[in-house]
Design a protein around this motif. Structure first.
Motif, PDB file in Angstrom:
ATOM      1  N   HIS A 186      51.720  48.185  40.924  1.00 37.88           N
ATOM      2  CA  HIS A 186      50.617  47.284  40.540  1.00 37.88           C
ATOM      3  C   HIS A 186      49.441  48.112  40.015  1.00 37.88           C
TER       4      HIS A 186
ATOM      5  N   THR B  92      46.563  47.786  40.931  1.00 43.73           N
ATOM      6  CA  THR B  92      45.607  47.992  42.029  1.00 43.73           C
ATOM      7  C   THR B  92      45.595  49.474  42.445  1.00 43.73           C
TER       8      THR B  92
ATOM      9  N   GLU C 216      43.858  43.033  35.776  1.00 42.95           N
ATOM     10  CA  GLU C 216      43.156  43.114  37.048  1.00 42.95           C
ATOM     11  C   GLU C 216      41.657  43.194  36.833  1.00 42.95           C
TER      12      GLU C 216
ATOM     13  N   PHE D 239      38.669  43.073  49.190  1.00 38.92           N
ATOM     14  CA  PHE D 239      39.301  44.263  49.763  1.00 38.92           C
ATOM     15  C   PHE D 239      38.832  44.470  51.202  1.00 38.92           C
TER      16      PHE D 239
HETATM   17  N1  PHE Z   1      47.957  43.671  43.332  1.00 33.23           N
HETATM   18  C1  PHE Z   1      48.228  42.275  43.441  1.00 33.23           C
HETATM   19  C2  PHE Z   1      49.631  41.960  42.874  1.00 33.23           C
HETATM   20  O1  PHE Z   1      50.300  42.874  42.478  1.00 33.23           O
HETATM   21  C3  PHE Z   1      47.224  41.443  42.725  1.00 33.23           C
HETATM   22  C4  PHE Z   1      45.874  41.534  43.370  1.00 33.23           C
HETATM   23  C5  PHE Z   1      44.895  42.326  42.807  1.00 33.23           C
HETATM   24  C6  PHE Z   1      45.610  40.848  44.523  1.00 33.23           C
HETATM   25  C7  PHE Z   1      43.653  42.411  43.377  1.00 33.23           C
HETATM   26  C8  PHE Z   1      44.362  40.915  45.113  1.00 33.23           C
HETATM   27  C9  PHE Z   1      43.415  41.698  44.524  1.00 33.23           C
HETATM   28  O2  PHE Z   1      50.068  40.831  42.868  1.00 33.23           O
END
Ligand code: PHE
Length: 488
Positions: free
Chosen positions: A318, A320, A364, A428
């Protein structure tokens, strides 16, 4: 020859009333005449009008009789002057024709069907049926009673016939002029050009399609989304590392090492280089501690955190992972509020089907500031999604290891008349932000969504393999329209 015939005839005649008759009278194939007429009409040598007629064509049976004669005549000819027994006569004729031949010959009073002998009643017969069939074959007309009879015997069937009537056109000439397309040195020098007729330019002719590069729909939608983020004051994060360590992809995000997403069934791990070289050691220690025994009011997960697990390289699952790196960097300086975004590729070891691929793109958004609340998240999501044309949103509690609270985002799709999931979001956790060193009162709200989903909806694609991968139709990529998000 056909062209000369048409132009020559019109020189002394007002019109050709019927291209079919014209062709038949001259023994020219009608198709050939039609082609000539179309071309002459295009250059306005003639003015042609469509004509349609119900005509008759021979069936297979009709075609046979047109060549070998009708069965009744075949039967008549097979009877010798002294007569013949039925058995003998039957032997002389095609068995499938015998019945019909007898019936027709009797009806015409050509033969006497005696008990012993079949005899001729007349000296001579004409094969009317054959004659009529031949006439039809030549496109000549015959009487309506005769048509009826042949139709009843299934020797002919109706067919629409198409042809033309024509008159001289504005450019009529008894012979087609050769129009010249180029002025050459020779015809210029000789003065011949003065008498030459040059072909006119066709200004409405379409040009050759240009060979050029084309943007993939995903790129078109991506650049629109980038524009939206920039308008909202977001900065783009550097996403140019598909390879990431487990540390930044999972551990920094407070995702425990035994979490199922960290399994090789869900994540692509790298064989070479299989581990990362450097991680910020003091931060690693704080992450280890928060996982093992908690801190900042959290109890942690109470397990034995392993450095080797954090070192493992993978293809990021991801974007993130990028956000975690950026937030860590932000925490190394005196705090200032930030709005970040990213749109780039991620990888998951998933079964491929019509809506999933092993690689896709994530969008994102991250906002960090002092005192942010869930209402800020809801507010920014409304702002963001309304710019994509999604004004009706609903939120549903969800779970992510790194956000609390977490919300799935649903948007009402007017076309599908239902709520569709469009993204995931949350605030977060302190277990993620505190070890980084961010001030305690700083909150980070974030959301993520796939780029493929809105692109497929926007371009009406229902199988992801039609959008991305080796089976994509390049013609479609060339033709598809530009993307204007939020505009119907
Ligand atoms: N990383 C999460 C996903 O892959 C998406 C997400 C990003 C959720 C930021 C919360 C905050 O689905």
């Amino acid at each position: 020859m056909a062209e000369e015939a048409v132009l020559g005839y019109l020189e002394n005649h007002e019109e050709i009333r019927d291209s079919g008759e014209f062709a038949a009278e001259r023994g020219i194939d009608h198709n050939e005449i039609v082609n000539v007429i179309k071309s002459l009409h295009g250059f306005r040598y003639v003015d042609a009008q469509d004509i349609k007629r119900e005509t008759w064509v021979l069936t297979d049976e009709g075609k046979t009789y047109a060549t070998v004669g009708s069965p009744e005549v075949q039967l008549f000819l097979a009877i010798p002057p002294e007569g013949i027994s039925k058995d003998e006569l039957q032997k002389k004729l095609d068995p499938s024709l015998f019945k019909i031949a007898c019936a027709q010959a009797a009806k015409n009073k050509w033969v006497e069907m005696g008990k012993q002998l079949i005899t001729r009643k007349v000296q001579h017969v004409d094969d009317k049926v054959k004659e009529l069939l031949l006439k039809i074959q030549q496109g000549l007309s015959i009487g309506s009673d005769e048509i009826k009879a042949l139709k009843a015997r299934k020797l002919i069937v109706p067919q629409t016939w198409k042809g033309y009537s024509l008159k001289k056109g504005p450019n009529y000439a008894p012979k087609r002029k050769k129009v010249v397309t180029d002025l050459t040195r020779e015809n210029f020098q000789s003065g011949e050009w003065k008498e030459t007729e040059f072909k006119e330019y066709n200004y409405s002719a379409k040009g050759q399609p240009l060979e050029s590069g084309n943007l993939h729909p995903l790129l078109k939608v991506r650049s629109q989304l980038k524009q939206i983020f920039l308008c909202m004051g977001f900065e783009e994060m550097p996403t140019n590392n598909f390879v990431e360590s487990s540390f930044w992809n999972f551990d920094a995000l407070f995702q425990p090492q035994q979490h199922p997403a960290r399994d090789s069934h869900d994540t692509f791990f790298l064989e070479a280089p299989s581990t990362t070289q450097t991680l910020p050691e003091d931060y690693v220690q704080r992450v280890k501690q928060i996982h093992e025994s908690g801190g900042y009011g959290s109890r942690g997960y109470a397990y034995d955190w392993k450095r080797e697990e954090a070192n493992k390289n993978l293809l990021r699952t991801h974007t993130t992972a990028v956000s975690s790196r950026m937030l860590y960097q932000l925490a190394q300086k005196p705090f200032s509020p930030k709005k970040y975004f990213s749109i780039d590729r991620v990888f998951r070891n998933e079964a491929v089907d019509r809506t999933h691929l092993a690689e896709f793109h994530q969008i994102e958004g991250v906002v960090c500031d002092r005192g942010l609340t869930l209402s800020d998240l809801i507010g920014v999501l409304h702002d963001f999604f309304s710019r994509l044309g999604m004004t009706k949103l609903k939120f549903k509690p969800a779970y992510n290891p790194y956000t609390e609270p977490s919300m799935e985002i649903f948007s009402y799709h007017e076309g599908f008349k239902k709520w569709v999931e469009v993204g995931n979001s949350g605030m977060f956790r302190p277990e993620m932000l505190q070890p980084m060193g961010l001030p305690e009162d700083v909150q980070v709200i974030a959301w993520g969504l796939s780029l493929e989903r809105p692109t497929m909806i926007m371009y009406g694609i229902d199988n992801i393999r039609d959008l991305f991968g080796h089976k994509v139709d390049l013609g479609l990529i060339k033709k598809n329209a530009i993307c204007r998000l939020g505009i119907d």
